[in-house]
Scaffold this motif. Structure first.
Motif, PDB file in Angstrom:
ATOM      1  N   GLU A 152      39.020  35.112  29.917  1.00 47.88           N
ATOM      2  CA  GLU A 152      40.314  34.455  29.714  1.00 47.88           C
ATOM      3  C   GLU A 152      40.198  33.393  28.627  1.00 47.88           C
ATOM      4  OE1 GLU A 152      42.651  34.519  33.939  1.00 47.88           O
ATOM      5  OE2 GLU A 152      40.762  33.455  33.894  1.00 47.88           O
ATOM      6  N   ARG A 176      43.197  49.555  32.716  1.00 46.86           N
ATOM      7  CA  ARG A 176      42.375  48.496  33.295  1.00 46.86           C
ATOM      8  C   ARG A 176      43.022  47.118  33.170  1.00 46.86           C
ATOM      9  NH1 ARG A 176      38.675  50.065  37.020  1.00 46.86           N
ATOM     10  NH2 ARG A 176      38.268  52.224  36.545  1.00 46.86           N
ATOM     11  N   ALA A 177      44.028  47.003  32.323  1.00 45.32           N
ATOM     12  CA  ALA A 177      44.730  45.710  32.210  1.00 45.32           C
ATOM     13  C   ALA A 177      45.778  45.556  33.310  1.00 45.32           C
ATOM     14  CB  ALA A 177      45.378  45.581  30.836  1.00 45.32           C
ATOM     15  N   PHE A 210      46.917  42.147  35.602  1.00 41.23           N
ATOM     16  CA  PHE A 210      46.664  40.843  34.998  1.00 41.23           C
ATOM     17  C   PHE A 210      47.941  40.382  34.303  1.00 41.23           C
ATOM     18  CE2 PHE A 210      42.515  42.941  35.078  1.00 41.23           C
ATOM     19  CZ  PHE A 210      41.854  42.039  35.881  1.00 41.23           C
ATOM     20  N   TRP A 223      46.670  44.702  27.471  1.00 42.34           N
ATOM     21  CA  TRP A 223      45.642  45.694  27.133  1.00 42.34           C
ATOM     22  C   TRP A 223      44.967  45.381  25.803  1.00 42.34           C
ATOM     23  CZ3 TRP A 223      46.023  48.870  22.801  1.00 42.34           C
ATOM     24  CH2 TRP A 223      47.266  48.899  22.154  1.00 42.34           C
ATOM     25  N   VAL A 255      42.106  43.056  26.424  1.00 38.45           N
ATOM     26  CA  VAL A 255      40.995  43.779  27.044  1.00 38.45           C
ATOM     27  C   VAL A 255      40.232  44.576  25.980  1.00 38.45           C
ATOM     28  CG1 VAL A 255      40.423  45.621  28.684  1.00 38.45           C
ATOM     29  CG2 VAL A 255      42.131  43.894  29.302  1.00 38.45           C
ATOM     30  N   ARG A 282      35.937  48.841  31.468  1.00 32.71           N
ATOM     31  CA  ARG A 282      35.926  48.697  32.929  1.00 32.71           C
ATOM     32  C   ARG A 282      35.154  47.442  33.339  1.00 32.71           C
ATOM     33  NH1 ARG A 282      33.786  53.646  36.538  1.00 32.71           N
ATOM     34  NH2 ARG A 282      35.094  54.789  35.081  1.00 32.71           N
ATOM     35  N   THR A 306      37.109  44.129  32.755  1.00 32.65           N
ATOM     36  CA  THR A 306      38.140  43.792  33.738  1.00 32.65           C
ATOM     37  C   THR A 306      37.551  43.588  35.138  1.00 32.65           C
ATOM     38  OG1 THR A 306      38.669  46.130  33.929  1.00 32.65           O
ATOM     39  CG2 THR A 306      40.087  44.792  32.514  1.00 32.65           C
ATOM     40  N   SER A 307      36.419  44.246  35.414  1.00 31.78           N
ATOM     41  CA  SER A 307      35.759  43.989  36.710  1.00 31.78           C
ATOM     42  C   SER A 307      35.363  42.529  36.810  1.00 31.78           C
ATOM     43  CB  SER A 307      34.493  44.832  36.857  1.00 31.78           C
ATOM     44  OG  SER A 307      34.828  46.167  36.927  1.00 31.78           O
ATOM     45  N   LEU A 358      36.840  40.092  35.444  1.00 35.66           N
ATOM     46  CA  LEU A 358      38.062  39.320  35.680  1.00 35.66           C
ATOM     47  C   LEU A 358      38.495  39.381  37.135  1.00 35.66           C
ATOM     48  CD1 LEU A 358      40.548  39.789  32.758  1.00 35.66           C
ATOM     49  CD2 LEU A 358      39.599  37.687  33.648  1.00 35.66           C
ATOM     50  N   TRP A 359      38.413  40.586  37.712  1.00 38.56           N
ATOM     51  CA  TRP A 359      38.774  40.716  39.130  1.00 38.56           C
ATOM     52  C   TRP A 359      37.907  39.794  39.964  1.00 38.56           C
ATOM     53  CZ3 TRP A 359      42.964  42.472  41.223  1.00 38.56           C
ATOM     54  CH2 TRP A 359      43.661  43.555  40.649  1.00 38.56           C
TER      55      TRP A 359
END
Lengths: 121, 191
Positions: free
Chosen positions: A100, B38-39, B42, B47, B50, B80, B83-84, B86-87
């Motif tokens: 981010e 994958r975006a 959020f 995207w 990402v 992937r 974004t993982s 980020l999760w």
């Protein structure tokens, strides 16, 4: 039902769709992309990455995660640079990930460049 | 060929850059779809962010391309993993004021470990919402909907065909419809 949670289900589904896209024929994939605007957008993102790599140490966003956070914190603290909405959303008590931070910096620096262009007109 | 020594069977950053620069239209489309998929979930990160991040990681050498893997499959994995992270970051971490971020940026925190143990409530709500939106896209196509549910359950194509009473041809045709409709929905922001 193998999994009662939605998140693992979504993950399994997305992985299956990705696998499907990887195995679909190139003809179908190329044909599916009738909208050249999206294609251009992806190629622009690739090009900007390649350009940034060629510029090497001159690039504006620091490579070090700590330095990126410090830069973002100082930009957001600067009333003149950060948009009020950005400060309100990301300046509060919220944990911001490294990704981010990078994305925010990219947006801030991009908006700074477009502001410069506007002023130069 | 460069004189740079490769680690195992990893391609050089230059080779990865060449792959990106010469990517086919079909793979450009795949790349966009992977990033859009994958975006999902959020709110402010789209995207493009990402994709930027994935490309940065590859071109900075922080993610290296194993030659045994097709480049587009490798990019799919990088997207992937972006974004993982980020999760993981968005789950039950202690909230930190942005001014303090510079002091806790290193390594994994205890909160990371906790968040890996299972989906947090926020993830659950977001994932349920996305799955619901996907189902709504296919509400007039029972075969596709059945396949989507089967895929989400981790069923094999054979199991799904059996469950949905589809032959191989009907199944392949529905998968194609799913690809197209999902792509359209993602681009139109329906999901």
């Amino acid at each position: 039902m193998k999994n009662k949670h939605s998140q693992p289900k979504l993950e399994v589904f997305l992985a299956a769709v990705e696998e499907d896209l990887l195995h679909a024929s190139d003809e179908e994939m190329a044909f599916a992309d009738a909208n050249s605007r999206h294609k251009r957008e992806v190629r622009d993102i690739i090009r900007s990455g390649l350009d940034k790599r060629q510029r090497g140490p001159e690039r504006a966003i620091p490579a070090d995660a700590d330095e990126r956070r410090q830069l973002l914190a100082s930009l957001i603290a600067n009333q003149q640079i950060a948009r009020p909405s950005l400060r309100a959303t990301y300046g509060g008590k919220r944990r911001v990930s490294d990704l981010e931070v990078s994305a925010l910096l990219r947006k801030l620096l991009a908006s700074g460049q477009s502001d410069k262009k506007k002023k130069g007109r | 060929m460069t004189t740079k020594r490769n680690t195992g069977d990893l391609a050089t950053v230059e080779e990865a850059a060449a792959e990106l620069a010469n990517m086919s239209d079909a793979n450009v489309y795949r790349l966009e779809q992977f990033a859009r998929l994958r975006a999902l979930g959020f709110a402010w990160l789209d995207w493009r962010d990402v994709l930027h991040e994935a490309i940065d990681r590859v071109l900075s050498g922080s993610r290296r391309w194993p030659r045994s893997v097709p480049f587009i499959a490798f990019m799919c994995g990088v997207i992937r993993s972006v974004t993982s992270e980020l999760w993981r970051a968005r789950s039950s971490r202690p909230e930190t004021p942005i001014a303090d971020l510079a002091h806790d940026a290193d390594g994994r925190t205890i909160a990371d470990e906790v968040s890996d143990r299972g989906p947090g409530p926020e993830k659950e709500v977001i994932a349920r919402d996305i799955l619901q939106h996907i189902a709504e896209v296919f509400e007039d196509d029972p075969a596709s909907l059945g396949i989507i549910r089967g895929l989400a359950e981790g069923l094999t194509p054979e199991e799904i065909q059996q469950q949905e009473k589809l032959n191989a041809r009907q199944y392949a045709s529905a998968r194609k419809r799913i690809r197209r409709s999902l792509a359209r929905a993602l681009r139109e922001g329906v999901i």
